[in-house]
Each structure stands twice: as structure tokens, then as C-alpha cells.
Design a protein around this motif. Structure first.
Motif, mmCIF file in Angstrom:
data_model
loop_
_atom_site.group_PDB
_atom_site.id
_atom_site.type_symbol
_atom_site.label_atom_id
_atom_site.label_comp_id
_atom_site.label_asym_id
_atom_site.label_seq_id
_atom_site.Cartn_x
_atom_site.Cartn_y
_atom_site.Cartn_z
ATOM 1 N N ARG A 1 0.852 -1.196 0.000
ATOM 2 C CA ARG A 1 0.000 0.000 0.000
ATOM 3 C C ARG A 1 0.885 1.243 0.000
ATOM 4 O O ARG A 1 0.683 2.152 -0.800
ATOM 5 C CB ARG A 1 -0.914 0.004 1.225
ATOM 6 C CG ARG A 1 -1.615 1.365 1.464
ATOM 7 C CD ARG A 1 -2.654 1.286 2.582
ATOM 8 N NE ARG A 1 -2.766 2.522 3.324
ATOM 9 C CZ ARG A 1 -3.659 3.491 3.075
ATOM 10 N NH1 ARG A 1 -4.498 3.370 2.088
ATOM 11 N NH2 ARG A 1 -3.702 4.578 3.824
ATOM 12 N N LEU A 2 1.873 1.244 0.882
ATOM 13 C CA LEU A 2 2.742 2.417 1.045
ATOM 14 C C LEU A 2 3.359 2.860 -0.273
ATOM 15 O O LEU A 2 3.370 4.050 -0.593
ATOM 16 C CB LEU A 2 3.840 2.084 2.070
ATOM 17 C CG LEU A 2 5.068 2.982 2.162
ATOM 18 C CD1 LEU A 2 4.690 4.445 2.304
ATOM 19 C CD2 LEU A 2 5.946 2.549 3.323
ATOM 20 N N HIS A 3 3.901 1.906 -1.044
ATOM 21 C CA HIS A 3 4.661 2.275 -2.246
ATOM 22 C C HIS A 3 3.908 1.937 -3.534
ATOM 23 O O HIS A 3 4.488 2.030 -4.622
ATOM 24 C CB HIS A 3 6.007 1.539 -2.252
ATOM 25 C CG HIS A 3 6.866 1.816 -1.067
ATOM 26 N ND1 HIS A 3 7.326 3.071 -0.776
ATOM 27 C CD2 HIS A 3 7.364 0.997 -0.094
ATOM 28 C CE1 HIS A 3 8.070 3.016 0.338
ATOM 29 N NE2 HIS A 3 8.104 1.776 0.761
ATOM 30 N N GLY A 4 2.650 1.513 -3.417
ATOM 31 C CA GLY A 4 1.945 0.998 -4.589
ATOM 32 C C GLY A 4 1.113 2.032 -5.325
ATOM 33 O O GLY A 4 0.949 3.171 -4.879
ATOM 34 N N TYR A 5 0.617 1.614 -6.480
ATOM 35 C CA TYR A 5 -0.334 2.448 -7.205
ATOM 36 C C TYR A 5 -1.608 2.588 -6.378
ATOM 37 O O TYR A 5 -1.984 1.685 -5.629
ATOM 38 C CB TYR A 5 -0.737 1.786 -8.527
ATOM 39 C CG TYR A 5 0.262 1.876 -9.642
ATOM 40 C CD1 TYR A 5 0.754 3.108 -10.077
ATOM 41 C CD2 TYR A 5 0.692 0.721 -10.297
ATOM 42 C CE1 TYR A 5 1.656 3.174 -11.123
ATOM 43 C CE2 TYR A 5 1.591 0.777 -11.349
ATOM 44 C CZ TYR A 5 2.072 2.010 -11.761
ATOM 45 O OH TYR A 5 2.957 2.065 -12.799
ATOM 46 N N MET A 6 -2.282 3.689 -6.574
ATOM 47 C CA MET A 6 -3.634 3.845 -6.054
ATOM 48 C C MET A 6 -4.404 4.559 -7.160
ATOM 49 O O MET A 6 -3.863 4.778 -8.244
ATOM 50 C CB MET A 6 -3.616 4.601 -4.722
ATOM 51 C CG MET A 6 -3.500 6.115 -4.745
ATOM 52 S SD MET A 6 -2.013 6.824 -5.516
ATOM 53 C CE MET A 6 -0.718 6.158 -4.484
ATOM 54 N N ASN A 7 -5.664 4.910 -6.908
ATOM 55 C CA ASN A 7 -6.407 5.727 -7.862
ATOM 56 C C ASN A 7 -5.554 6.950 -8.242
ATOM 57 O O ASN A 7 -4.855 7.503 -7.401
ATOM 58 C CB ASN A 7 -7.716 6.166 -7.196
ATOM 59 C CG ASN A 7 -8.622 6.914 -8.147
ATOM 60 O OD1 ASN A 7 -8.257 7.981 -8.647
ATOM 61 N ND2 ASN A 7 -9.780 6.367 -8.418
#
Lengths: 396, 396
Positions: B66-72
């Protein structure tokens, strides 16, 4: 009231949103574990532990005004020098900090270099199938993208057609190696042929044609296959790199451009890219992540996870009678559809809770992209669904 | 070989590089402590301790994917909701996560919103003096910037001329409050007058005119002066915010856009901004910094340091006979030049090792900008130089 140019994008994004909403509905209806989402290129391996160790170390010990402050628009000089030296060691190149420009990921880097070189109506060549965002990046600067046709079954670039499509207005060529969506690695032979064509055409037209390598998947190559480093084969080669996949940091937006001394108009090109980074609104690559990269130059994610998935999926799909390109790199499997209409095929797959992307999205109908950067267990659970899909087309 | 559009930028950047090189030479010749650099808007106060504490906490405890990942592309929903609620508490607004789009700083945010609304030849109004980058941001989308003349001595916008310059092609108005370079805060009275003019013109032409607030200096206001929150005065107001100055994080490139429900064409505008964030190459605001912001919504840098500098410098310069605008916000002092040619004045200042920026860079000749985001000790050391500058023009 939005810009006319943006209307088609907004309509397109509604389609994607609708797909996403449908996926959520499917998960709610059938249970998340019974929906097999192979649609996204989102790294599934963890970043190496060095990344968070570096973040904590830097936040604890670095001068906060340097850590979080402005620097030259091209990035911290010591970070750029460290990257240059690391490239030199790996590829026997001769870069220094002046050849490296830190960017907001590869997407930022591509926009920076295109802004630097593209005037309206200039042509940029890409080899189908290719990442659809290239169309948008080139359109940002009113350039015209020119596609070279897909070249099955190898999906190496079609060199003859490439040569025919170069005109005096050709300003750049983008290649993506290892390739999204095919998983193919363009070989040294291919790169040498591309370079030869480009050199001949530069002479013929008296122009400079920049060969831009988009390389977020460079470190994801299997079976010991080599990914040629472009600047060694062609003087006007520019490399765009990203740590999104090599360190599983796609959200952090950190990468760089390499602009070699040998590139035509080097001084102006470097200056233009520096200015473009600023005026496009990036200003500079995120400062903390620049410092993290310097500490993680020798770190990497565990690509054996992708490698395992690759073999598992390829073996299963071919055993079911599907025609697949054996991936050599990246984390995508490229499969011929069992009916000519790839959108219809992807829709049929959805009946079995399989989410895959039609090749049309990559300017190559008749194929689908299956992203295997997912949990191995999901791949295994999906096999029954792929079997049903094969049966529905009368494959074995 | 670079793009024709980029040539003037590269020439301009050579001038800036030359200035920078000259500054370095001056430091080498006279000693760094004897050169008084007031040219840069680089925060001199430290980020609050909460920032690095948050970084360490997040790197230690957050799920790394989550910390380093893609998001919207618009950013993490929980971060956007937390920002919305924080704004609601401070300004009695009614935002939720759907109104907030996380951006790569305010520069990224301005490019995103301009890309979303500007077609070629559309007009964007700005009030001189204004931040020169607005010219470049508007040119990125082939828009046409229209300047309203400076309005001394208050430097509040000239409302009459503003009304005259609005045409059916006016798509947006940019205001920067507190203002770079004047340090003026546009009052509630000014904002109400601007809103009234815009509403009347929207009706007259049947158009939507977006009022874009560029607010990196919002938290830097002195003597209890209020900076009006634009969405409360005008439905088509869009706010671009940055943490560069409020948390001294300019290198991290983190900010957001606020697009209120009341804005014309809200759904399409939000969708267009989301797509623009992606296709301009930002993709999303840096993920770690988004999570940091959520933990630092109530943190702030110590603006008393700027306040002390402000008073010290203003009192000294006015006592020497210079005409200055008393800054109410930001960290700039705006001073009338003792000769009409501001570039000549800045050159004269350099003879006394004073580096200040001519007002021409802000579309307002006859003035200079003095950035007081510097060490207090440097300001004190510079007084003798300012005295000599005053004497050289026959002031007291």
C-alpha cells in the motif's frame, strides 16, 4: 465546460470505471477468491527491505532542509553521479551526473523528453503492440504517433516496415524493452538493425531521430536473456528508466532519463529537458525518493516470484491449446484469441470470471494481455476457468 | 534539434544559469558570508518534527504494497477524506474525498486543472505582478495569458480593468493569495468584488469561468490577517494547494486540488482532472508523502521566523528611504526601485553583493522582489550593503 481535447479521455475513463465497478460487483457476487483479475500491471512482489531501511535511515539522519528541499530541477548531483557510476559498471558506459535527469517515474521522463523535442505535427514511431499511454504522451505535444504493424509470431519489430515509415518529420522512435504487452525482449540483433536503419535515414534526411527506450521492465528478464543497453548501439539513444517495477515502488514516482554526450545537440537537449521538468509542473523528482535510490542501487525485488508465475501460466495455457508468446521479460503473457474479435473474447472470458485486457488497447487486435504479477494461488485457482474458456471455443 | 517552442526557454535558462554561476563566483571572491542572496523562494525554516516522525512510523508499520503501490490517480481515498474534513473544520466548507485530487505539488495541480479546461486560444487572466511560471503553464496547453495591470500602491487587483479584460474566450482566472511577489493578501472585499464581476460576466456570455486559487503561501500570513477561502465566495472556484511552504517540503512535490461540487460540469471536471494527472505523466502524487500528509494535517512550520525577518527588513529598508509594500503574507518584500529600470537597479544592487529579482520577471517593471526566507543573520549582515545602495541613489 472541460477542454474539447479532454472529452474523449473522460469518455474512455468512464468505460474503465464501468469495468472496475463491474469487477467489484463480480467480486461481491461470486466472492473475491472466485474472480481472477489479470488486468493490472501492478507489482505483486514486495519492495526489497533495503527501501524502508533507507527511508528510516534518511529520515533519522539526513539534514531535513536537504532531504525535503528544492534542488536543481535535474535532481541531486550526488544521486545522479551514483546512478551514472552504477550504469557504467553494469553496461560499460561512460556517463556522469550531467547525463542523468531524475524524473517523476518513467511516465514523467517520457513527457519531459517529448516536450523537449516535439513540435506540432512531428512524428513519433512506435511498434504495435505498444503501451496505449504513448498515444496520449505524444498528443500532449501535438505530435503524431505512427504505428508500425505487429509482427507475429516473434513480435520483434518489423524492420522493413519501420524503414518505410520514417519520414523527414520523424523526430523520435519509442521502444519498450522488455515489452508491455507482449513480454518479448527485443534482441541485440533487432537493436542493431533498428540502429542501422536510423543512421541511414538520419543521413538521407539530414535530421536527428531520437530513439527513446522506455525501460521500466529492464530488470524483469528471465532465463538469462540479455536486454541490450541502447546507448551502446546508437548515438541518439535516450533511456527512460523507472524504479516502479525493479523496486516495486510504482506509487512513489521515481525514475530518470539518460541523455548521453553523443546525442545530437546534447547541451541544448539537456537544458531543454531540465526546463521541461520544471514547466510541466514536475519541478523535480520527489527528493526523499531520490536519496533512497542512491542507497538502493544494488537492491532488487525477488523476480523469481514472477518467473514461477510465468512458467505456471504459460504451460497451462499452451496445454489447453491456446497460442501464446513465451514471455522473456516483464510480467505479461500475450495470447492469441480463439476468435478474431479480441474484445468479444475478453467478454467471453469474463463469463468465467477471468479479467484480461483486449489487445486492441495496445493497437493489436486478435490478442489479449494477461498480467501475471498476481498471487500464485490465484493463478492456480483460475485454471478451471481457463479450461472452461478453452472448451467454449472447442479447444481441447 | 530541440523543439522550436523550447528554444526561448533554453535561452532563458542560460541567463539564469549565468546568474547562478556569477553568484557562486561572487561567493568565492568575497566569501559566502559577504554575499546576500535574496533571490530564491526556498523555505528557510525546518519542516516540523512531525514530518520525519510520520515518515519513520509509516516506513516501519505500513503495509509496503500500500505504502509504495499504485492507487487511484486521484490519490488515496482516506488521505483525501482526511484533507476534506480538515478543510471543513477550518473553513466551514462541505468537502469530501471526491472533491480532493492529490497532486505533484501546486505546480502539478495547476497543470492538471489547466489541461482539464483549456483549449487552444482560450484566455486565462492573471493579475500583474504574478509568478512567471503561469505564462509557461498556460502555454503548455496553447492557452493565451491575459495580464491585468499592476495596481500600486495596494497591489490589490484592479477590478475595473479585470472586468474589461474578460471576454467570451476567458476560461480561467488565476490568483495567488498570499501573493508572490508582492506579499500582499487579497482581502475579503477584493474576493467578493472579483466574484461579483465573474458572476456577471458568466451570465452575460453564458460561459463558465473558473477562478483558480494558487495557495502555497496560505499558512504564511502575519498580524492575524485572514486569507479568504475562495470556494465560499464563488461556485466555480478551484483551489490548488501545496505543502512546500506550510511544511517546508518543496522537494517532495506534494499538494492537492479542491474541486467543489458546485463547480459547473463537476463530474466531467473531476474525471478530466483525474485523467490529466495520469496522462501528463504525474500518474499520482508520491504515495509515501500522501500518507505523511494525513498524519501532519495539524502540523506547521514556525512562521514566527519569517515574521521576524519581515519586520526587520521592512523597517530597515523604509528607514533608508526605499518605498516598500508592507508584506502581509508569503516571504517576499516588494520594493519600488530607486530608478525606473528595475533590471538596472538589480544590477546596481549586485555591486553591493545584494542578489534580488527584478520585477520584470513578474510582469511588473519598476519593482524588485526581496525573498526574506533566509537566515536572520544574513539580513543583519546585509544592512550595510542596502545602506550603500540607498546612498548611491541619493536616498538618506
Amino acid at each position: 465546460m472541460i477542454a474539447k481535447k479532454m472529452v474523449k479521455y473522460v469518455e474512455g475513463s468512464s468505460v474503465i470505471r464501468a469495468m472496475f465497478e463491474e469487477g467489484k460487483k463480480m467480486a461481491a457476487k461470486y466472492g473475491a477468491e472466485n474472480v481472477y483479475d489479470f488486468s493490472l500491471g501492478n507489482p505483486s512482489t514486495l519492495p526489497p527491505k533495503e527501501v524502508n531501511e533507507a527511508i528510516i535511515d534518511i529520515a533519522s539522519n539526513e539534514d531535513p532542509n536537504r532531504l525535503h528541499g528544492y534542488m536543481n530541477n535535474s535532481g541531486f548531483e550526488d544521486v545522479r553521479e551514483a546512478i551514472a557510476q552504477s550504469l557504467n559498471k553494469r553496461f560499460d558506459t561512460h556517463f556522469s551526473q550531467k547525463n542523468i535527469l531524475m524524473t517523476v517515474g518513467a511516465a514523467g521522463g517520457l513527457n519531459v523528453i517529448l516536450k523537449s523535442i516535439i513540435d506540432p505535427e512531428d512524428e513519433v514511431i512506435a511498434f504495435a503492440p505498444y503501451f496505449g499511454e504513448y498515444n496520449n504522451y505524444v498528443a500532449n505535444f501535438d505530435g503524431k504517433i505512427v504505428a508500425v504493424s505487429p509482427n507475429p509470431p516473434s513480435f520483434q519489430p518489423n524492420i522493413k516496415e519501420f524503414a518505410e515509415k520514417i519520414t523527414p518529420k520523424t523526430k523520435a522512435v519509442i521502444i519498450n524493452n522488455p515489452n508491455n504487452p507482449t513480454g518479448v525482449v527485443y534482441s541485440e540483433k533487432t537493436i542493431k538493425e533498428l540502429a542501422k536503419v536510423l543512421e541511414d535515414k538520419q543521413k538521407e534526411y539530414g535530421t536527428a531521430i531520437y530513439l527513446i527506450a522506455d525501460e521500466p521492465y529492464r530488470e524483469l528478464a528471465y532465463d538469462g536473456v540479455e536486454v541490450p543497453y541502447l546507448t551502446k548501439y546508437y548515438d541518439n539513444a535516450i533511456v527512460g528508466y523507472s524504479y516502479s517495477k525493479s523496486l516495486s515502488l510504482p506509487g512513489e514516482r521515481i525514475g530518470y532519463l539518460v541523455i548521453p554526450d553523443e546525442a545530437d545537440d546534447f547541451e541544448n537537449l539537456i537544458a531543454a529537458a531540465n526546463v521541461a521538468n520544471r514547466i510541466l509542473g514536475f519541478v523535480n523528482a520527489p527528493s526523499l525518493q531520490q536519496l533512497v535510490i542512491k542507497k538502493c542501487l544494488d537492491a532488487s525485488t525477488d523476480i523469481s516470484i514472477y518467473d514461477t508465475n510465468r512458467t505456471l501460466l504459460y504451460d497451462k495455457l499452451t496445454s489447453l491449446g491456446f497460442e501464446c508468446v513465451k514471455p522473456q521479460g516483464a510480467f505479461y503473457l500475450w495470447m492469441k484469441t480463439a476468435e478474431p474479435d479480441d474484445v468479444a473474447f475478453a467478454t467471453k472470458a469474463k463469463e468465467f470470471n477471468l479479467l484480461i485486457v483486449p489487445g486492441s488497447s495496445f493497437m493489436c487486435p486478435g490478442y489479449v494481455r494477461i498480467a501475471y504479477c498476481v498471487e500464485k494461488a490465484m493463478i492456480e485457482r483460475s485454471f478451471a476457468a481457463f479450461e472452461k474458456l478453452a472448451q467454449s471455443y472447442g479447444l481441447k
